[in-house]
Design a protein around this motif. Structure first.
Motif, PDB file in Angstrom:
ATOM      1  N   UNK A  12       0.839  -1.183   0.000  1.00  0.00           N
ATOM      2  CA  UNK A  12       0.000   0.000   0.000  1.00  0.00           C
ATOM      3  C   UNK A  12       0.879   1.240   0.000  1.00  0.00           C
ATOM      4  N   UNK A  13       0.676   2.110  -0.993  1.00  0.00           N
ATOM      5  CA  UNK A  13       1.414   3.367  -1.099  1.00  0.00           C
ATOM      6  C   UNK A  13       0.401   4.488  -0.897  1.00  0.00           C
ATOM      7  N   UNK A  14       0.637   5.307   0.123  1.00  0.00           N
ATOM      8  CA  UNK A  14      -0.291   6.380   0.466  1.00  0.00           C
ATOM      9  C   UNK A  14       0.261   7.700  -0.047  1.00  0.00           C
ATOM     10  N   UNK A  15      -0.502   8.352  -0.922  1.00  0.00           N
ATOM     11  CA  UNK A  15      -0.108   9.652  -1.466  1.00  0.00           C
ATOM     12  C   UNK A  15       0.469   9.530  -2.862  1.00  0.00           C
ATOM     13  N   UNK A  16      -0.002  10.388  -3.745  1.00  0.00           N
ATOM     14  CA  UNK A  16       0.438  10.353  -5.138  1.00  0.00           C
ATOM     15  C   UNK A  16       1.352  11.513  -5.493  1.00  0.00           C
ATOM     16  N   UNK A  17       2.115  11.971  -4.527  1.00  0.00           N
ATOM     17  CA  UNK A  17       3.133  12.977  -4.804  1.00  0.00           C
ATOM     18  C   UNK A  17       4.344  12.300  -5.435  1.00  0.00           C
ATOM     19  N   UNK A  18       5.424  13.044  -5.562  1.00  0.00           N
ATOM     20  CA  UNK A  18       6.627  12.504  -6.195  1.00  0.00           C
ATOM     21  C   UNK A  18       7.158  11.299  -5.423  1.00  0.00           C
ATOM     22  N   UNK A  19       7.067  11.334  -4.100  1.00  0.00           N
ATOM     23  CA  UNK A  19       7.549  10.211  -3.293  1.00  0.00           C
ATOM     24  C   UNK A  19       6.685   8.970  -3.478  1.00  0.00           C
ATOM     25  N   UNK A  20       5.372   9.162  -3.495  1.00  0.00           N
ATOM     26  CA  UNK A  20       4.467   8.028  -3.677  1.00  0.00           C
ATOM     27  C   UNK A  20       4.618   7.378  -5.039  1.00  0.00           C
ATOM     28  N   UNK A  27       8.724  -0.278  -6.337  1.00  0.00           N
ATOM     29  CA  UNK A  27       8.105  -1.533  -5.896  1.00  0.00           C
ATOM     30  C   UNK A  27       7.707  -2.407  -7.084  1.00  0.00           C
ATOM     31  N   UNK A  28       7.120  -1.800  -8.090  1.00  0.00           N
ATOM     32  CA  UNK A  28       6.707  -2.559  -9.275  1.00  0.00           C
ATOM     33  C   UNK A  28       7.911  -3.196  -9.967  1.00  0.00           C
ATOM     34  N   UNK A  29       8.989  -2.460 -10.064  1.00  0.00           N
ATOM     35  CA  UNK A  29      10.205  -3.008 -10.684  1.00  0.00           C
ATOM     36  C   UNK A  29      10.804  -4.140  -9.861  1.00  0.00           C
ATOM     37  N   UNK A  30      10.532  -4.145  -8.555  1.00  0.00           N
ATOM     38  CA  UNK A  30      11.055  -5.184  -7.672  1.00  0.00           C
ATOM     39  C   UNK A  30      10.107  -6.383  -7.579  1.00  0.00           C
ATOM     40  N   UNK A  31       9.036  -6.363  -8.357  1.00  0.00           N
ATOM     41  CA  UNK A  31       8.124  -7.494  -8.394  1.00  0.00           C
ATOM     42  C   UNK A  31       6.909  -7.384  -7.498  1.00  0.00           C
ATOM     43  N   UNK A  32       6.722  -6.259  -6.856  1.00  0.00           N
ATOM     44  CA  UNK A  32       5.560  -6.038  -6.007  1.00  0.00           C
ATOM     45  C   UNK A  32       4.410  -5.469  -6.830  1.00  0.00           C
ATOM     46  N   UNK A  33       3.199  -5.569  -6.314  1.00  0.00           N
ATOM     47  CA  UNK A  33       2.023  -4.936  -6.918  1.00  0.00           C
ATOM     48  C   UNK A  33       1.614  -3.765  -6.028  1.00  0.00           C
ATOM     49  N   UNK A  34       2.021  -2.540  -6.361  1.00  0.00           N
ATOM     50  CA  UNK A  34       1.654  -1.402  -5.509  1.00  0.00           C
ATOM     51  C   UNK A  34       0.173  -1.045  -5.660  1.00  0.00           C
ATOM     52  N   UNK A  35      -0.449  -0.735  -4.540  1.00  0.00           N
ATOM     53  CA  UNK A  35      -1.825  -0.241  -4.509  1.00  0.00           C
ATOM     54  C   UNK A  35      -1.725   1.189  -4.019  1.00  0.00           C
ATOM     55  N   UNK A  36      -2.097   2.153  -4.863  1.00  0.00           N
ATOM     56  CA  UNK A  36      -1.934   3.567  -4.547  1.00  0.00           C
ATOM     57  C   UNK A  36      -3.257   4.177  -4.104  1.00  0.00           C
ATOM     58  N   UNK A  37      -3.198   4.985  -3.037  1.00  0.00           N
ATOM     59  CA  UNK A  37      -4.376   5.725  -2.602  1.00  0.00           C
ATOM     60  C   UNK A  37      -3.984   7.183  -2.368  1.00  0.00           C
ATOM     61  N   UNK A  38      -4.942   8.061  -2.599  1.00  0.00           N
ATOM     62  CA  UNK A  38      -4.725   9.510  -2.413  1.00  0.00           C
ATOM     63  C   UNK A  38      -6.021  10.091  -1.870  1.00  0.00           C
ATOM     64  N   UNK A  39      -5.936  10.916  -0.844  1.00  0.00           N
ATOM     65  CA  UNK A  39      -7.147  11.489  -0.265  1.00  0.00           C
ATOM     66  C   UNK A  39      -7.665  12.692  -1.042  1.00  0.00           C
ATOM     67  N   UNK A  40      -6.805  13.384  -1.771  1.00  0.00           N
ATOM     68  CA  UNK A  40      -7.244  14.547  -2.548  1.00  0.00           C
ATOM     69  C   UNK A  40      -8.130  14.079  -3.701  1.00  0.00           C
ATOM     70  N   UNK A  41      -9.210  14.794  -3.924  1.00  0.00           N
ATOM     71  CA  UNK A  41     -10.144  14.403  -4.983  1.00  0.00           C
ATOM     72  C   UNK A  41      -9.669  14.803  -6.378  1.00  0.00           C
TER      73      UNK A  41
END
Length: 65
Positions: A12-20, A27-41
């Motif tokens: 789980x990756x929280x926030x869609x800024x540059x860091x997120x 994570x995706x390149x390392x074989x993980x499936x990132x799930x991204x969430x952002x509270x801003x609409x």
């Protein structure tokens, strides 16, 4: 029914800024499936900036976003 073993590792990756986004790409390149969430609409207004130097800058230049 599917399980995490069927789908691979998820993170789980929280926030869609540059860091997120950077974390999700890494994570995706390392074989993980990132799930991204952002509270801003929507896209945030106002000035934003990011700065990287040295090794971080060289690493960032290889990202294909």
């Amino acid at each position: 029914m599917t399980t995490d073993r069927d789908e691979g590792r998820r993170a789980l990756v929280v926030g869609l800024g540059i860091s997120g986004i950077g974390t999700a790409v890494a994570l995706a390149r390392a074989g993980w499936r990132p799930v991204l969430i952002e509270k801003a609409s929507g896209r945030r207004s106002g000035a934003t900036s990011s700065a990287c130097s040295g090794r971080a800058s060289r690493r960032r230049s290889g990202w294909a976003c």
